[in-house]
Design a protein around this motif. Structure first.
Motif, PDB file in Angstrom:
ATOM      1  N   LEU A  50      46.969  44.013  29.048  1.00 13.26           N
ATOM      2  CA  LEU A  50      46.158  42.873  29.467  1.00 13.26           C
ATOM      3  C   LEU A  50      44.670  43.142  29.239  1.00 13.26           C
ATOM      4  O   LEU A  50      43.934  42.284  28.745  1.00 13.26           O
ATOM      5  N   THR A  67      42.794  33.458  30.843  1.00 15.80           N
ATOM      6  CA  THR A  67      43.265  33.051  32.172  1.00 15.80           C
ATOM      7  C   THR A  67      44.503  33.829  32.609  1.00 15.80           C
ATOM      8  O   THR A  67      44.853  33.814  33.786  1.00 15.80           O
ATOM      9  N   PHE A  68      45.166  34.500  31.640  1.00 18.37           N
ATOM     10  CA  PHE A  68      46.340  35.269  32.050  1.00 18.37           C
ATOM     11  C   PHE A  68      45.950  36.451  32.934  1.00 18.37           C
ATOM     12  O   PHE A  68      46.790  37.052  33.590  1.00 18.37           O
ATOM     13  N   THR A  70      44.260  36.168  35.572  1.00 21.40           N
ATOM     14  CA  THR A  70      44.498  35.706  36.942  1.00 21.40           C
ATOM     15  C   THR A  70      45.963  35.874  37.321  1.00 21.40           C
ATOM     16  O   THR A  70      46.285  36.184  38.473  1.00 21.40           O
ATOM     17  N   LEU A  71      46.854  35.666  36.342  1.00 19.11           N
ATOM     18  CA  LEU A  71      48.267  35.904  36.599  1.00 19.11           C
ATOM     19  C   LEU A  71      48.531  37.383  36.855  1.00 19.11           C
ATOM     20  O   LEU A  71      49.388  37.752  37.663  1.00 19.11           O
ATOM     21  N   ALA A  72      47.775  38.234  36.137  1.00 22.79           N
ATOM     22  CA  ALA A  72      47.932  39.675  36.330  1.00 22.79           C
ATOM     23  C   ALA A  72      47.584  40.068  37.758  1.00 22.79           C
ATOM     24  O   ALA A  72      48.265  40.902  38.374  1.00 22.79           O
ATOM     25  N   THR A  74      47.901  38.287  40.380  1.00 21.67           N
ATOM     26  CA  THR A  74      49.026  37.889  41.233  1.00 21.67           C
ATOM     27  C   THR A  74      50.177  38.875  41.137  1.00 21.67           C
ATOM     28  O   THR A  74      50.787  39.260  42.145  1.00 21.67           O
ATOM     29  N   GLN A  75      50.466  39.313  39.922  1.00 23.52           N
ATOM     30  CA  GLN A  75      51.572  40.246  39.726  1.00 23.52           C
ATOM     31  C   GLN A  75      51.300  41.588  40.378  1.00 23.52           C
ATOM     32  O   GLN A  75      52.193  42.204  40.960  1.00 23.52           O
ATOM     33  N   GLU A  78      51.944  41.834  43.906  1.00 21.71           N
ATOM     34  CA  GLU A  78      53.355  42.078  44.171  1.00 21.71           C
ATOM     35  C   GLU A  78      53.667  43.581  44.148  1.00 21.71           C
ATOM     36  O   GLU A  78      54.607  44.028  44.792  1.00 21.71           O
TER      37      GLU A  78
END
Length: 297
Positions: A50, A67-68, A70-72, A74-75, A78
């Protein structure tokens, strides 16, 4: 291949190396070897990818591709949840548990280290594209050193003085120096404690430390690490043989009572001194500003 292939590969390699440097199995035996390490190195590879791909995406004006990240985020949150849940399950079977504060500190560390991997890979790829491979290698080494420094924090010996003191009983009360630990009525248990137990006094070096070492989570972390490193003379169903830490309310000292299988004073002092200071336990009362009376009116 195109012009970004080598920079991306370099950034990914640098990020994976950073994650491997920050990942080690120590006396706490966590993460486990081999499968636990595989999980975290795989997540490190994803984080490095990333970070490395973000630079070419920006240079090609593909701003939506960034923008991915931002997904990172979130992951990787987790990842914290995964570590927290795993350690909470394991903690129920420990003779001397880690405690929730220690577990939360470990979980936050694993999440934060993935962000350091993203940063390292991003810096390596950026320097490779903008300058040259040699500058990228230099910047990568600096990022690795910086990441290594950021992953380490204070340890107990930095904030307290540690001294060994003999255990003694006053009636049924067990004491370390002048600090009351617990009440033991059975003569047989008293003899076992005097035979196998050890006592230590931790004296804070300043006023801020009094609150930090008084934190129940920090105290439990000390007990857990000493039990893991030195062993513990107890089994389930023996509450009298439970290691404890109690506080002197007058001066903030804490008395540590442990039952190690390895009764070596010098090693015990080193182990206690090497316990990490938990971020969530740190308090700085001397730096707080008095609240003006007008703010309440």
């Amino acid at each position: 291949m195109n012009e970004y292939t080598y920079p991306i590969v370099f950034g990914i390699m640098l990020g994976v190396i950073a994650r491997m440097i920050m990942l080690r199995t120590d006396y706490r035996q966590y993460p486990t070897y081999l499968h636990g390490k595989i999980i975290h190195i795989s997540l490190g590879f994803i984080a490095a990818s990333l970070g490395a791909v973000a630079v070419p995406a920006i240079m090609e004006l593909e701003f939506t591709a960034v923008t991915f990240l931002t997904l990172a985020a979130t992951q990787f949150r987790e990842v914290r949840n995964m570590e927290r849940n795993t350690l909470n399950e394991l903690d129920q079977l420990e003779l001397v548990p880690r405690g929730k504060t220690y577990i939360e500190g470990i979980a936050i560390s694993f999440e934060g280290r993935n962000y350091l991997v993203i940063f390292t890979a991003l810096i390596g790829t950026l320097l490779y594209i903008v300058f040259n491979p040699y500058m990228a290698i230099f910047g990568g080494v600096v990022a690795l050193v910086l990441g290594k420094g950021l992953m380490s924090g204070s340890i107990i010996k930095d904030i307290v003085d540690i001294k060994q003191h003999d255990l003694h009983f006053d009636g049924a009360g067990l004491y370390v120096d002048t600090i009351y630990i617990m009440n033991i009525g059975l003569k047989e248990r008293q003899e076992e404690i005097l035979k196998y137990g050890m006592g230590f006094i931790l004296t804070p070096k300043n006023m801020n430390v009094i609150t930090t070492i008084g934190n129940l989570g920090q105290r439990q972390a000390i007990l857990h690490d000493t039990a893991v490193s030195l062993g513990v003379f107890r089994d389930s169903g023996t509450p009298a043989l439970t290691p404890l830490i109690k506080r002197d309310l007058d001066d903030g000292r804490i008395g540590v009572f442990i039952l190690p299988q390895l009764r070596d004073v010098e090693k015990a002092i080193k182990v206690i001194g090497s316990v990490p200071v938990l971020e969530s336990a740190i308090r700085m009362p001397s730096e707080s500003k008095p609240i003006a009376k007008e703010e309440f009116e």
